[in-house]
Structures are given as structure tokens and as C-alpha cells.
Design a protein around this motif. Structure first.
Motif, short mmCIF file in Angstrom:
data_model
loop_
_atom_site.label_atom_id
_atom_site.label_comp_id
_atom_site.label_asym_id
_atom_site.label_seq_id
_atom_site.Cartn_x
_atom_site.Cartn_y
_atom_site.Cartn_z
N LEU A 1 0.84 -1.21 0.00
CA LEU A 1 0.00 0.00 0.00
C LEU A 1 0.87 1.25 0.00
O LEU A 1 0.57 2.23 -0.69
N SER B 1 2.26 1.82 -3.43
CA SER B 1 1.24 2.37 -4.30
C SER B 1 1.00 3.84 -3.98
O SER B 1 0.87 4.68 -4.88
N PHE B 2 1.01 4.15 -2.69
CA PHE B 2 0.73 5.52 -2.25
C PHE B 2 1.85 6.46 -2.68
O PHE B 2 1.60 7.56 -3.19
N TYR C 1 1.75 7.20 -6.32
CA TYR C 1 0.61 8.00 -6.74
C TYR C 1 0.98 9.47 -6.92
O TYR C 1 0.37 10.18 -7.69
N LEU D 1 -4.56 15.24 -9.52
CA LEU D 1 -4.99 13.99 -8.90
C LEU D 1 -3.96 13.55 -7.87
O LEU D 1 -4.28 13.19 -6.73
N ILE E 1 -1.23 15.25 -6.38
CA ILE E 1 -0.86 16.09 -5.25
C ILE E 1 -1.96 16.16 -4.20
O ILE E 1 -1.72 16.13 -3.00
N TRP E 2 -3.22 16.17 -4.67
CA TRP E 2 -4.29 16.29 -3.68
C TRP E 2 -4.61 14.99 -2.98
O TRP E 2 -4.99 14.98 -1.82
N ALA E 3 -4.43 13.87 -3.70
CA ALA E 3 -4.59 12.58 -3.02
C ALA E 3 -3.54 12.44 -1.92
O ALA E 3 -3.84 11.97 -0.82
N VAL F 1 -4.43 14.82 1.00
CA VAL F 1 -5.48 14.25 1.86
C VAL F 1 -4.91 13.14 2.73
O VAL F 1 -5.15 13.08 3.94
N GLY F 2 -4.12 12.26 2.11
CA GLY F 2 -3.56 11.12 2.85
C GLY F 2 -2.59 11.55 3.93
O GLY F 2 -2.65 11.08 5.07
N MET G 1 -3.31 13.15 7.51
CA MET G 1 -3.57 12.30 8.67
C MET G 1 -2.38 12.33 9.63
O MET G 1 -2.55 12.31 10.84
N ALA G 2 -1.16 12.38 9.05
CA ALA G 2 0.04 12.33 9.89
C ALA G 2 0.10 13.51 10.85
O ALA G 2 0.68 13.43 11.92
N ALA H 1 -2.18 14.54 12.57
CA ALA H 1 -2.99 14.25 13.76
C ALA H 1 -2.47 13.05 14.54
O ALA H 1 -3.15 12.54 15.41
N ILE I 1 4.13 21.66 3.18
CA ILE I 1 3.14 21.28 2.17
C ILE I 1 3.76 20.23 1.26
O ILE I 1 4.96 19.97 1.31
N LYS J 1 -9.89 13.44 -3.08
CA LYS J 1 -9.95 12.07 -2.58
C LYS J 1 -8.58 11.43 -2.52
O LYS J 1 -7.74 11.65 -3.38
N TYR K 1 -7.75 2.83 -2.58
CA TYR K 1 -7.66 1.80 -1.54
C TYR K 1 -7.69 2.39 -0.14
O TYR K 1 -7.76 1.67 0.84
#
Lengths: 257, 416
Positions: A150, A153-154, A157, A164, A166-168, A171-172, A175-176, A178, A215, B216, B220
Motif C-alpha cells: 500500500l 502504491s501511495f 501515486y 490527482l 498532489i491532492w490525493a 489528503v492522505g 492524517m500524519a 494528527a 506542504i 480524494k 484503496y
């Protein structure tokens, strides 16, 4: 036939394959023992263990897709530079100009497929109870391989460096921020201070470590590129070796005891 | 598009003709006839689309589906479907029944594709893997349950499982090596076709100023992103994913059931299999589908045929537990109250859930488990299940009483 016999009797052929063609039982055993790639397998297996309706073949396909990703990935590295100036344009030319531009599609769809097949492999292993003793440890290795897949893949990306991507990743990786204690918007991070100076700020938290900045920017692109092309594949390769070794050592393909 | 649908339905015709032929071989004329008739239904569709008659799914069907669908009904339906699948597994995994379900879903997905909104979201390049995911998870769930049902019947009769039947050893060359070779050829072939037919997506160059709406994560991770509706990032993005990993690694050490090692079964591992299916199929896969196909601008829910309207207005009137407790129940205002006092009811609830519930369970209904598993195994298991259950619990609280946070301490970024 004559040509075939000529080749098989030549010194070159015999130097590579040190036994006759695997047509009889003896040579079918020998071929498994004398070939470095084939000897990952045992010489014989239980018939029900390799039935497709039992194994679904998903672990093997995942490994094969990893090889596909490695080969296409190495080739793509010839065409791609991980800098703000070049990244997007290099992908653009892969799409529009480069002769082997289809490599990118193979790489991307192969990666998506690999995520699915690794899930299905774990699904099968769970539903057949194959994680039970003596295979507990190897299941754990498999879980780490899932996480690494994963992450591979991440990190990949981000590399096309389009909206597609940079914003994915934004968003992902938000989380770090927090992460408890280690993210500057995470619970408890305020308590980590020395003499009133906060240790965890937006310039020193887990997210900063991941992105190399506040960023998703050029430093992030470099970090993700190195992780994607070098660090993570090496880790995966190492763990695959352990995984396969343990499949053999823990009693081979699972089946009823 | 019309031609594509024509070809799609033509493939359905071939599938059903094959199924019909299979029954013909077994001299079952009734089944042969039924599936031949079904093939003809698909054939009519195929011809209609190949000749570009332009059939589209009726408007009222689309409205009905859109209106019936929301996060609540979607999730409840998924859980009920899983329950029904496990409860009536004998019936539902019968090949003829499963085939009927497959046919119905094929027919409807073809119809649905005639809607422009549905078509747009399904055919987005990066969403194609999810269609494959749905198909393969559906198929393999059926296969595994079917074999489990057959095995359970055998075990009940005192016979060994199917996997025990072909117990003799075969040589890896040729039996396994050739299988692997064929698998590699098939995968390569499929991948090349996929790569040639479908271009990898490439949008506008990256700009940190223009955030797309919705933004998004990769598909996955969309199950995790969906959790953000119910939990703050530190839970949805860090703690719960970590718990998934910890839980998976710990699984073999927690599951003390020695049965069901190396063969498909359900009755011998009811709890383990049900929990895993709930976690993987419902909480992971269906939430990914929800996050990908049904979440639009501002992460609002959109029915499968609903246009993604940026201005869709969804009233947000969620209330914190502290407000419920102090204001609604006791009539105090929470303004000016210290955070500890204000959040005490929530803190007590969470502490009670995490710390008091496990020993309580060990003392009462789960006592037999506790005795068999021992202290560490039992508490690890219960804690993991508690984390897993936290999501559905928070969901239900949100849907029923509009609960926003159980504990709300923004000063410390500690919101649950």
C-alpha cells in the motif's frame, strides 16, 4: 527434431541444464533441484494444495505483478525526473510522445491489480485458516508486505505530479498531522515541550518528516521518489524472500492436517 | 457506448448459453430451458444496443434508487446482506441461485450504465479497479462459502473435508510449474489489454492553490477517508489503521481455535469468519465503494444516478455529548465550564467502554472464552474488537441522535 536434438546435445545447452529434459520422473525431480529459480518450490506437493479452487493463485499473481512493476518501473525511471520542472512534463511526454509510453499504463494498472490480488490472497489465507500454527509468523510477514504494498502504491501515486496526485497525497498525509504525540495537531503533542518550547510544531512533526516540508512540494516529490524506487522495493524484496522461505519451512502449501 | 453495452450483453448471452449447455449435458431439460430463455433476454438487450435503439433506464427507477440511498440505508443494507448471506449460505451458494444473482446484477449494471452520471463515475480510469474489486470479492466470497458449505456437510457426516480427498503428492514439474506459467501468461495478456485500451489518468499540473472538490485519497484508502465522517483524523487516520495492522498481525495468536486449518469451513469457525467478513467485506470493501462512487463535492452523499452538485446543501446539526448531558438533560449551559467538568460524562463513557467493559465481559457472558484464552489473549481480542466496533457504534449514534463528539476537547485536539 534434428535441430532440437542438436541444440539439446550441444555443449552450451548442457552447460546450462545439467540433466536431460524433464520427461521422466527422475529428471522432473532433478530439474527442481538444479535450477535456482525453480528450487524455491519443493519437488512435490499435495494435489489438493495446488487446486485452483483452493489456492486461487493470488499470492503467486501478486509476486508476478511485483516483478512486472519492478521491470516497468526501472524502464520508466529512464524517462522520468522527480523535479517540479520536469516531473509533469515527463509524464506528459510518456503519454503523447514516447514510443514505450504504454509502460506507464502497465505500471499503473499493474499496481492497482497488485493491491487487489494481495487482498484476495490474504482473504483466501484467512478463509482456509492457513494462518494457524505453524504459520502464525508468516502471516505476520504477509501483513507487513501488505502495508508495504500500500505504501508503494501511495508513494507512486504522487509521482505524475498532477492535480490527482498532489491532492490525493495531501489528503492522505494530512492524517500524519494528527498522529498522537507526534503530529502537531495530534492529541498530546502539546505536552511535549522543554522549558516552554514546544517540540512538536508544523515544522518538526510526523507530517513534516513524511513530506520534507509543510506542504506537498518538491522535497516531498524527492522523498516519495526515493522511497518508491529504492527503499520500499528493497524492503519488499527482502520480506518476500523471508515469506517464501517460511512457506517452505512451515510445511509448504497449507492443507488439512 | 451503445455498442459497448451491446457487446457486454452479448457476453452475458454467451455466459448463459454456456450454463444452459452445461445442464443439457447433464440431461436436465428444465434448467436448460430456463437458462436458454435468460440468454434470450440478454440477446434482446444486446441487439437493441447493437442497433442503437437507445434504451435507457427509466427515470422513476433512478429516482427511486437515489431517494432510497443514503449512508444509513447503504451501510445497513450491506450488514443485512452479509448476515443473510451467512444465515442462508446453503441456499444462496447453490450454483443456480448464485448464478441468478449474478445475472440480475449484470442486467442491472448494464441498465445503470445508460445513465450519464453513473457512467461518468464508473468509467473514470482510476475507478475501474474498484469494479474489478467488487467482481472478484463477490466471486471469491461465493467460492469460499460454497466450499465451506460442502465441507461442513461432509464434516457433519463424519467425512474428511474436500481438501483431504486428493491427498497424494504430485510432482511440481509439471503440475505446479505449468499452472504458474499459464497464470503468468493470462495475467500478462490481461494487463497488456487493459493498458492498451485504457489510458492512465493525467489531470492538470499540480497546483497547491486549487484544491479539487472533492479531494480524494487513492481508492484503496477511501474506506479510511469515509471514517473521517465519524471520527477525527487522529482516530480515523492513525489509531484505527494502526489497530487494523496490529489486529491482523495478532490474529493467529488470538485465534485459539485449532479447527479449520487448511480447509474451507464456516461452522467450525463461525465467530472468526463472521468477524473477518464484517471487517473486510463490509467495513473495508463496501466503504471503499461508498467513498469512491457515492461521495461527491464536500464529501456529501450522492445517489448513483444523482448529478454531483457542488451546492448540494446538507444540514449539519450534530451535537456534542456534553451539550446533550448538561444542556438538554440538566439545563446547565456549558459556556464557561472547565473542559474537564464539561467532558466528564463523555470521558466516563469512553473510559468505561475501554477499561470496564472487558473485565465485565470476562466475568459474565464471555467467561468461557476468558478461561480458555487466558488473560493476555482475551484482553487483546476484546480491545481489538472494541476498536473495530467503535466505527459502527459512532455511526449509529450519529444517525440516531446526531451525536458529533462523545468527548470534545479541541484545546488538546482530543475529540472522539
Amino acid at each position: 527434431m534434428a535441430i532440437g536434438d542438436f541444440i539439446r546435445n550441444s555443449q552450451v545447452w548442457k552447460s546450462i541444464f545439467r540433466h536431460p529434459a524433464p520427461r521422466d520422473r527422475r529428471n522432473r525431480v532433478v530439474v527442481m533441484l538444479t535450477n535456482v529459480f525453480l528450487h524455491l518450490h519443493p519437488v512435490s506437493v499435495r494435489k489438493s494444495g495446488i487446486a485452483l479452487s483452493y489456492t486461487w493463485c493470488m499470492g503467486g499473481i501478486t509476486f508476478f505483478l511485483f516483478l512486472v512493476e519492478t521491470v516497468t518501473g526501472v524502464l520508466l525511471m529512464f524517462y522520468y525526473r522527480p523535479t517540479l520542472e520536469h516531473a509533469y512534463n515527463d509524464i506528459l511526454s510518456l503519454r503523447d510522445v514516447t514510443t514505450l509510453g504504454v509502460l506507464r499504463e502497465l505500471h499503473r494498472w499493474g499496481a492497482h491489480a497488485m493491491v487487489i490480488t494481495i487482498w484476495l490472497h490474504m482473504y483466501r489465507v484467512f478463509l482456509t485458516g492457513s494462518y494457524k500454527p505453524p504459520r502464525e509468523f508468516n502471516w505476520g510477514v504477509g501483513v507487513i508486505l501488505l502495508v508495504l504494498t500500500l505504501l508503494l502504491s501511495f508513494t507512486g501515486y504522487l509521482l505524475p505530479w498532477d492535480q490527482l496526485a498532489i491532492w490525493a497525497i495531501t489528503v492522505g498525509s494530512n492524517m500524519a498531522r494528527a498522529t498522537p504525540l507526534l503530529g502537531y495537531e495530534g492529541p498530546g503533542s502539546k505536552f511535549l515541550q522543554i522549558g516552554g518550547v514546544e517540540l512538536i510544531t508544523s515544522g518538526s512533526d510526523a507530517r513534516f518528516l513524511l513530506l520534507g516540508g509543510r506542504i506537498v512540494g518538491e522535497t516531498t516529490l524527492l522523498r516519495f521518489y526515493v522511497l518508491h524506487c529504492v527503499a520500499l522495493p528493497l524492503a519488499v524484496a527482502l520480506l518476500i524472500a523471508v515469506h517464501f522461505w517460511r512457506v517452505r519451512k512451515d510445511g509448504g502449501i497449507s492443507g488439512p492436517l | 457506448m451503445q455498442t459497448g453495452l451491446g457487446v457486454f450483453y452479448f457476453l452475458c448471452v454467451l455466459l448463459n448459453l454456456g450454463f444452459s449447455y452445461h445442464f443439457n449435458q447433464r440431461r436436465d431439460s428444465k434448467q436448460t430451458l430456463i437458462w436458454f430463455a435468460v440468454a434470450m433476454v440478454f440477446a434482446v438487450h444486446s441487439l437493441a444496443y447493437l442497433f442503437h435503439l437507445g434504451w435507457i433506464i427509466p427515470h422513476w427507477v433512478r429516482e427511486l434508487v437515489d431517494n432510497a440511498m443514503n449512508p444509513v440505508s447503504y451501510f445497513v443494507l450491506a450488514v443485512v446482506a452479509l448476515w443473510a448471506l451467512l444465515r442462508y449460505r446453503k441456499f444462496l451458494t447453490e450454483p443456480v441461485v448464485a448464478w441468478t444473482i449474478l445475472n440480475i446484477s449484470l442486467l442491472f449494471s448494464g441498465w445503470a450504465m445508460t445513465d450519464p452520471n453513473f457512467q461518468q463515475i464508473i468509467t473514470k480510469e482510476d475507478n475501474v479497479p474498484i469494479v474489478m474489486l467488487i467482481g472478484s470479492v463477490g466471486f471469491f466470497t461465493w467460492l469460499a462459502l460454497r466450499r465451506a458449505v460442502l465441507n461442513d456437510d461432509r464434516l457433519a457426516r463424519g467425512e474428511p473435508p474436500l481438501e483431504k480427498l486428493d491427498d497424494e503428492k504430485v510432482l511440481v514439474w509439471p503440475d505446479l510449474v505449468y499452472t504458474e506459467l499459464i497464470a503468468m501468461v493470462v495475467v500478462t495478456f490481461g494487463l497488456v489489454i487493459w493498458a492498451v485500451v485504457l489510458k492512465a489518468p493525467l489531470e492538470q499540473p499540480a497546483s497547491s492553490a486549487k484544491a479539487p472538490n472533492p479531494s480524494k485519497a487513492p481508492w484503496y484508502f477511501l474506506g479510511l477517508q469515509e471514517m473521517l465522517v465519524y471520527f477525527d483524523p487522529w482516530m480515523a487516520g492513525v489509531v484505527l489503521p494502526s489497530m487494523i495492522i496490529v489486529g491482523l498481525v495478532a490474529l493467529p495468536y488470538i485465534d485459539f481455535n485449532q479447527k479449520g486449518n487448511g480447509y474451507y469451513t464456516f461452522t467450525q469457525r463461525t465467530v472468526a469468519v463472521s468477524t473477518f467478513l464484517l471487517g473486510f467485506v463490509v467495513l473495508w470493501v463496501t466503504l471503499i465503494v461508498l467513498g469512491t462512487f457515492l461521495r461527491g463535492p464536500n464529501w456529501n452523499f450522492f445517489g448513483p444516478f444523482e448529478p454531483w452538485n457542488v451546492h448540494k446543501n446538507v444540514p449539519l446539526n450534530n451535537i456534542n455529548l456534553s451539550d446533550y448531558f448538561w444542556l438538554s438533560m440538566l439545563g446547565y449551559s456549558v459556556d464557561g465550564m472547565g473542559w474537564f467538568m464539561r467532558e466528564l460524562p463523555g470521558i466516563l463513557l469512553v473510559v468505561g467502554y475501554m477499561l470496564l467493559l472487558p473485565p465485565l465481559l470476562a466475568k459474565t457472558i464471555l467467561r468461557p472464552f476468558f478461561i480458555r484464552m487466558g488473560f493476555i489473549r482475551f484482553f487483546l481480542l476484546v480491545t481489538l474488537i472494541q476498536f473495530m466496533a467503535a466505527l459502527p457504534i459512532k455511526m449509529v449514534l450519529r444517525w440516531t441522535i446526531n451525536l458529533k463528539y462523545i468527548v470534545y476537547i479541541p484545546e488538546a485536539f482530543f475529540n472522539i
